[in-house]
Design a protein around this motif. Sequence first.
Motif, PDB file in Angstrom:
ATOM      1  N   ILE A 157      47.910  63.275  44.410  1.00 49.42           N
ATOM      2  CA  ILE A 157      48.013  62.024  43.654  1.00 49.42           C
ATOM      3  C   ILE A 157      47.398  62.205  42.261  1.00 49.42           C
ATOM      4  O   ILE A 157      47.966  61.769  41.249  1.00 49.42           O
ATOM      5  CB  ILE A 157      47.333  60.868  44.425  1.00 49.42           C
ATOM      6  CG1 ILE A 157      48.148  60.539  45.684  1.00 49.42           C
ATOM      7  CG2 ILE A 157      47.180  59.639  43.542  1.00 49.42           C
ATOM      8  CD1 ILE A 157      47.447  59.620  46.664  1.00 49.42           C
ATOM      9  N   GLN A 158      46.242  62.898  42.220  1.00 43.42           N
ATOM     10  CA  GLN A 158      45.605  63.144  40.916  1.00 43.42           C
ATOM     11  C   GLN A 158      46.485  64.022  40.023  1.00 43.42           C
ATOM     12  O   GLN A 158      46.412  63.942  38.796  1.00 43.42           O
ATOM     13  CB  GLN A 158      44.228  63.779  41.122  1.00 43.42           C
ATOM     14  CG  GLN A 158      43.178  62.733  41.462  1.00 43.42           C
ATOM     15  CD  GLN A 158      41.990  63.287  42.249  1.00 43.42           C
ATOM     16  OE1 GLN A 158      41.821  64.498  42.346  1.00 43.42           O
ATOM     17  NE2 GLN A 158      41.198  62.397  42.812  1.00 43.42           N
ATOM     18  N   LEU A 162      52.877  60.869  42.427  1.00 42.91           N
ATOM     19  CA  LEU A 162      53.445  59.557  42.755  1.00 42.91           C
ATOM     20  C   LEU A 162      53.964  58.815  41.522  1.00 42.91           C
ATOM     21  O   LEU A 162      54.489  57.703  41.650  1.00 42.91           O
ATOM     22  CB  LEU A 162      52.411  58.680  43.473  1.00 42.91           C
ATOM     23  CG  LEU A 162      52.025  59.103  44.896  1.00 42.91           C
ATOM     24  CD1 LEU A 162      51.112  58.054  45.523  1.00 42.91           C
ATOM     25  CD2 LEU A 162      53.252  59.310  45.771  1.00 42.91           C
ATOM     26  N   ASP A 163      53.826  59.421  40.353  1.00 38.70           N
ATOM     27  CA  ASP A 163      54.285  58.756  39.133  1.00 38.70           C
ATOM     28  C   ASP A 163      55.788  58.466  39.253  1.00 38.70           C
ATOM     29  O   ASP A 163      56.583  59.365  39.558  1.00 38.70           O
ATOM     30  CB  ASP A 163      54.035  59.640  37.899  1.00 38.70           C
ATOM     31  CG  ASP A 163      52.540  59.816  37.629  1.00 38.70           C
ATOM     32  OD1 ASP A 163      51.732  59.166  38.320  1.00 38.70           O
ATOM     33  OD2 ASP A 163      52.196  60.631  36.749  1.00 38.70           O
ATOM     34  N   TRP A 345      46.362  57.380  51.723  1.00 42.15           N
ATOM     35  CA  TRP A 345      46.106  57.315  50.272  1.00 42.15           C
ATOM     36  C   TRP A 345      47.390  57.050  49.484  1.00 42.15           C
ATOM     37  O   TRP A 345      47.370  56.359  48.471  1.00 42.15           O
ATOM     38  CB  TRP A 345      45.474  58.623  49.789  1.00 42.15           C
ATOM     39  CG  TRP A 345      44.036  58.782  50.176  1.00 42.15           C
ATOM     40  CD1 TRP A 345      43.493  59.791  50.923  1.00 42.15           C
ATOM     41  CD2 TRP A 345      42.937  57.934  49.815  1.00 42.15           C
ATOM     42  NE1 TRP A 345      42.139  59.621  51.063  1.00 42.15           N
ATOM     43  CE2 TRP A 345      41.771  58.493  50.390  1.00 42.15           C
ATOM     44  CE3 TRP A 345      42.823  56.755  49.072  1.00 42.15           C
ATOM     45  CZ2 TRP A 345      40.511  57.903  50.245  1.00 42.15           C
ATOM     46  CZ3 TRP A 345      41.573  56.176  48.926  1.00 42.15           C
ATOM     47  CH2 TRP A 345      40.433  56.751  49.510  1.00 42.15           C
ATOM     48  N   TYR A 346      48.510  57.623  49.942  1.00 41.79           N
ATOM     49  CA  TYR A 346      49.772  57.358  49.243  1.00 41.79           C
ATOM     50  C   TYR A 346      50.124  55.871  49.358  1.00 41.79           C
ATOM     51  O   TYR A 346      50.543  55.230  48.397  1.00 41.79           O
ATOM     52  CB  TYR A 346      50.919  58.184  49.838  1.00 41.79           C
ATOM     53  CG  TYR A 346      50.731  59.689  49.780  1.00 41.79           C
ATOM     54  CD1 TYR A 346      50.797  60.363  48.572  1.00 41.79           C
ATOM     55  CD2 TYR A 346      50.509  60.429  50.928  1.00 41.79           C
ATOM     56  CE1 TYR A 346      50.641  61.750  48.512  1.00 41.79           C
ATOM     57  CE2 TYR A 346      50.358  61.803  50.884  1.00 41.79           C
ATOM     58  CZ  TYR A 346      50.422  62.460  49.679  1.00 41.79           C
ATOM     59  OH  TYR A 346      50.264  63.817  49.628  1.00 41.79           O
ATOM     60  N   ASP A 348      48.189  53.500  49.809  1.00 41.55           N
ATOM     61  CA  ASP A 348      47.237  52.713  49.048  1.00 41.55           C
ATOM     62  C   ASP A 348      47.780  52.478  47.631  1.00 41.55           C
ATOM     63  O   ASP A 348      47.412  51.509  46.970  1.00 41.55           O
ATOM     64  CB  ASP A 348      45.918  53.503  48.983  1.00 41.55           C
ATOM     65  CG  ASP A 348      44.762  52.657  48.508  1.00 41.55           C
ATOM     66  OD1 ASP A 348      44.638  51.523  48.993  1.00 41.55           O
ATOM     67  OD2 ASP A 348      43.985  53.142  47.645  1.00 41.55           O
ATOM     68  N   ARG A 349      48.688  53.379  47.189  1.00 37.72           N
ATOM     69  CA  ARG A 349      49.223  53.311  45.821  1.00 37.72           C
ATOM     70  C   ARG A 349      50.621  52.701  45.761  1.00 37.72           C
ATOM     71  O   ARG A 349      50.914  51.915  44.859  1.00 37.72           O
ATOM     72  CB  ARG A 349      49.292  54.715  45.189  1.00 37.72           C
ATOM     73  CG  ARG A 349      48.021  55.539  45.248  1.00 37.72           C
ATOM     74  CD  ARG A 349      46.937  54.932  44.378  1.00 37.72           C
ATOM     75  NE  ARG A 349      45.910  55.888  43.980  1.00 37.72           N
ATOM     76  CZ  ARG A 349      44.930  56.331  44.778  1.00 37.72           C
ATOM     77  NH1 ARG A 349      44.846  55.942  46.035  1.00 37.72           N
ATOM     78  NH2 ARG A 349      44.013  57.152  44.306  1.00 37.72           N
ATOM     79  N   ILE A 350      51.495  53.134  46.686  1.00 35.20           N
ATOM     80  CA  ILE A 350      52.892  52.675  46.650  1.00 35.20           C
ATOM     81  C   ILE A 350      53.345  52.326  48.073  1.00 35.20           C
ATOM     82  O   ILE A 350      52.752  52.791  49.050  1.00 35.20           O
ATOM     83  CB  ILE A 350      53.842  53.744  46.044  1.00 35.20           C
ATOM     84  CG1 ILE A 350      53.870  55.003  46.920  1.00 35.20           C
ATOM     85  CG2 ILE A 350      53.467  54.092  44.616  1.00 35.20           C
ATOM     86  CD1 ILE A 350      54.956  55.983  46.522  1.00 35.20           C
TER      87      ILE A 350
END
Length: 398
Positions: A157-158, A162-163, A345-346, A348-350
């Motif tokens: 992710i860093q 995921l952008d 974690w993914y 958590d973002r999308i």
Amino acid sequence: MSDTPAGESPTTLIATVIEKYADQLIDFRRDLHAHPELAWTEARTTGKVIDALAGTDWEVTEIAGGGLIAEIGTGERRVALRADLDALPVEDLTKDPWASTIPGVAHACGHDVHTAALVGAALAINEVQASGLLHGRVRLLFQPAEEIMPGGALHLIQAGVLDDVHQVFGLHCDPSLDVGRLGLREGPLTGAADSLFVRLGGKGGHTSRPHLTEDLTFALGKLITELPAILSRRLDPRAGVSVVWGMVQAGAAANVIPGRGTLAGTVRMLDAVAWADAEHLVRTLVGQIVAPYGVSAEVTYQRGVPPVVNDVAATAILAGAVERVLGYHGHVSTTQSLGGEDFGWYLDRIPGSMARLGTRTPGGPTYDLHQGNLRVDERATCIGARVLAEAAVAALTG
Ligand code: NI
């Protein structure tokens, strides 16, 4: 140019490609199984994935520090499919011809199946794209280090994987579910999992004079039982918090109060909201519990992973994918576990969804994950490949 007959559907195409490569995918899985690699050392596995994608339209990018992504397609909309690459420090007990050749390391969590399934999905999606049936972009995430905290998901992710990604899908082997079935669930699928290490210090002495010491073993005993007890009253009981100690050490003699002691365990819970409060609460409570005994406590709290919380719309896409591969009875509802999975974690973002992939041979034994005797029904690899490819194509079409 594609030699696909005009009018062929993506579903037929995916099924045809996976059937064509079925033996190769199973061999690919066996090869990974025979050569497992621990977290952050997945160089060979990564190389095998790159080799498998050679000659396709996938554009492969290795991520510095570990893992790789691959992308195909054109257009604005982009979905991601994720597999994890790493094995566990567990002895392979299976004695299969493709058993681990690395002493003390085994694919005991099925990540070899996940990786092979995603390679299969990649080969199928490549043909869908070549036939002009892919309406957007697909990104593959081959992630290192799922098994340790903090896991490789944060690393990817860093790195920006995921952008511009709208949805993400993944599978995890479930050895309690028959092959040919996938377990789906809207909402939380796994738990939050953190690790906790407490180091106690105090003035030791003779057990005949505890009043002249700081009785560290007594305080340690209180901590073992009181921390879980108080958390059960300070966090919403629906959060299902579970503190379990795995290691306790203090003292060496019956008549000596020791000056140092340690304990370590995991803090798990079902709920992301409670998880946000857990670390601060645990740190405060540990100090308060041992304070009356004059004992000092140093807390190391490692935040692990949030729960995997499956998005409703993404789970519906997975359900449709499963139905196209296995029929309506191919999916079953599954329950939330307290296991940790850094796919959280993914999500958590999308938005996205993870399914449980049945790997038990019907009528055969039920294994557990993270055990050296884990065996999977190899048909799961091709089923997983088809479901992932179907989900990606549908998520772009939808
Ligand atoms: Ni796993």
